[in-house]
Write a protein that holds these residues in place. Sequence first.
Motif, mmCIF file in Angstrom:
data_model
loop_
_atom_site.group_PDB
_atom_site.id
_atom_site.type_symbol
_atom_site.label_atom_id
_atom_site.label_comp_id
_atom_site.label_asym_id
_atom_site.label_seq_id
_atom_site.Cartn_x
_atom_site.Cartn_y
_atom_site.Cartn_z
ATOM 1 N N SER A 142 19.410 29.499 31.015
ATOM 2 C CA SER A 142 18.579 28.329 30.576
ATOM 3 C C SER A 142 18.042 27.860 31.988
ATOM 4 O O SER A 142 18.829 27.123 32.820
ATOM 5 C CB SER A 142 19.180 27.326 29.866
ATOM 6 N N ASN A 201 24.181 34.322 20.199
ATOM 7 C CA ASN A 201 23.104 34.273 19.054
ATOM 8 C C ASN A 201 23.498 34.118 17.622
ATOM 9 O O ASN A 201 23.323 34.858 16.634
ATOM 10 C CB ASN A 201 22.580 35.771 18.951
ATOM 11 N N SER A 257 22.567 31.939 14.157
ATOM 12 C CA SER A 257 21.701 31.145 13.740
ATOM 13 C C SER A 257 21.601 31.157 12.241
ATOM 14 O O SER A 257 22.828 31.753 11.663
ATOM 15 C CB SER A 257 20.170 31.631 14.191
ATOM 16 N N GLN A 270 17.402 36.657 22.273
ATOM 17 C CA GLN A 270 16.634 35.585 22.215
ATOM 18 C C GLN A 270 15.812 35.486 23.320
ATOM 19 O O GLN A 270 16.347 35.236 24.363
ATOM 20 C CB GLN A 270 17.263 34.475 21.469
ATOM 21 N N ARG A 303 13.555 31.287 24.073
ATOM 22 C CA ARG A 303 13.756 30.139 23.565
ATOM 23 C C ARG A 303 13.288 29.065 24.614
ATOM 24 O O ARG A 303 13.053 29.286 25.809
ATOM 25 C CB ARG A 303 15.217 29.737 23.370
ATOM 26 N N TYR A 304 12.396 28.100 24.041
ATOM 27 C CA TYR A 304 11.671 27.060 24.696
ATOM 28 C C TYR A 304 11.929 25.723 23.998
ATOM 29 O O TYR A 304 11.860 25.755 22.892
ATOM 30 C CB TYR A 304 10.318 27.414 24.712
ATOM 31 N N ASP A 305 12.334 24.957 24.803
ATOM 32 C CA ASP A 305 12.630 23.701 24.536
ATOM 33 C C ASP A 305 11.804 22.620 25.371
ATOM 34 O O ASP A 305 11.617 22.748 26.556
ATOM 35 C CB ASP A 305 14.263 23.095 24.607
ATOM 36 N N MET A 359 11.801 22.639 19.825
ATOM 37 C CA MET A 359 12.418 23.754 20.067
ATOM 38 C C MET A 359 11.683 24.900 19.270
ATOM 39 O O MET A 359 11.584 24.892 18.189
ATOM 40 C CB MET A 359 13.918 23.822 19.854
ATOM 41 N N ARG A 381 12.197 29.432 18.987
ATOM 42 C CA ARG A 381 13.103 30.281 19.337
ATOM 43 C C ARG A 381 12.902 31.744 18.540
ATOM 44 O O ARG A 381 12.601 31.723 17.228
ATOM 45 C CB ARG A 381 14.507 29.987 19.312
ATOM 46 N N TRP A 382 12.640 32.944 19.131
ATOM 47 C CA TRP A 382 12.738 34.389 18.500
ATOM 48 C C TRP A 382 13.881 35.031 18.751
ATOM 49 O O TRP A 382 14.340 34.927 19.957
ATOM 50 C CB TRP A 382 11.509 35.068 19.269
ATOM 51 N N ARG A 438 12.456 33.856 13.595
ATOM 52 C CA ARG A 438 12.090 32.874 14.369
ATOM 53 C C ARG A 438 12.388 31.385 13.973
ATOM 54 O O ARG A 438 12.531 31.238 12.580
ATOM 55 C CB ARG A 438 10.627 33.276 14.408
#
Length: 411
Positions: A276, A311, A313, A326, A328-330, A344, A346-347, A364
């Motif tokens: 991250s 991972n 989810s 994955q 991810r962007y926050d 947030m 995420r894929w 997603r």
Amino acid sequence: MFDSRFKCAVAATVGFCASGTAQAQFFDDSHLTLGLRNFYVDRDFKQADAPKSRTGSWSQGFDLQFKSGYTDTPIQFGLDLGTDFAYRLDGGKGRSPDGVLPVETDGSPVRDYGRANVAAKLRYSKTELRIGDQQPNLPVVSYDPTRQLITRYQGAVLESREVKDLTLTAGRLWGITGRESSNSEELYLWGDTPAQSSDGLNFAGATYAFTPQLSGSYFYAQLEDIYRQHYLGLAHKMPLGGGFTLKTDVRYYNTEEEGKALSGRVDNRTYGVMFSLNKGGHTFGAGYQRMLGLDTFPTFNDYAPAPYLINWSALGFVKPGERSWQVRYDYDFAALGVPGLKWMARWMEGNDINLGRQSHETERTSILSYVVQSGALKGFGANWMNIGVSTRESSRYEENRLALTYTVNFW
């Protein structure tokens, strides 16, 4: 504002109302809160052979909790008790089950459900023993706060922080009340039956901060006559200059059957790593996870979560042989002067699943949340989650969850 007579009346319901310094902090440091949660979920199935085109419900939850302080005695005593309750506002048999509300024998969702909780707590120095209701958030057992009513466990947990930078944890859990249930039951594995229940989960572990930037954890767990499990985790933060910080999480599980093997063979080894990169309000993430062995990563009945997996989810990505990753962007909008607003996206994708055939699955997720920071509605929260799932051999669906929350603090 509630006066001391009202506090005493509440405490009297548990048979602990007396004067004197020994009891003063028990009352003076106590808290009574009412959590309100309005929760809507809708799952729209896209595959042609879906048993139902949609599932979902709308419900209102109430969570009343009294948490005492501690007595002013050499071994300090405290008591927590409460009740949580949910009422269905909308949703019927045609949209059930939905993963939120319990289901009647005819397949329709209940109109309401609830449960009570109580826990005694003992503290000496920086060591605390809690007996009764538990909400653990540990690598080997965690609760689920993502639906209407949370997962609750019954057992005893000891936590000690006597040594600087070291946290020791040990416990035994003998019951679970799932997010879709009013009743406690013994622990067994998701996909099994109560006939394969264990007498309890025993666990112990340690977390140590080697430096302000580096920490490590080791936990051992034994679900009696089902499995034994080892967990090792490392977390590191590295300043890179220019306002950038890189966080690295590495996690490993090794799980195999033990004792009478009531669930049969359990053969799973899991490792994962997550990077991250943060600067200001931006965080960019990338993770990889691999399932080794012949079996799925084990989880408890009522689909209790395993969020320490890299991972984890809605899909889980825990099937035999699965390789998953994955991105991810926050973003924290406090960087733009809007504290409390976060987003947030995420894929996640899993491949090489070995269930007698090779498989592939994707998910997603987008989460937008806001908590009011000041004013009359301070603490009011809104959370919207959108999930899109596609599994090659079984299902495709789009799910939306909306939660509105607020906590009333009586004292």
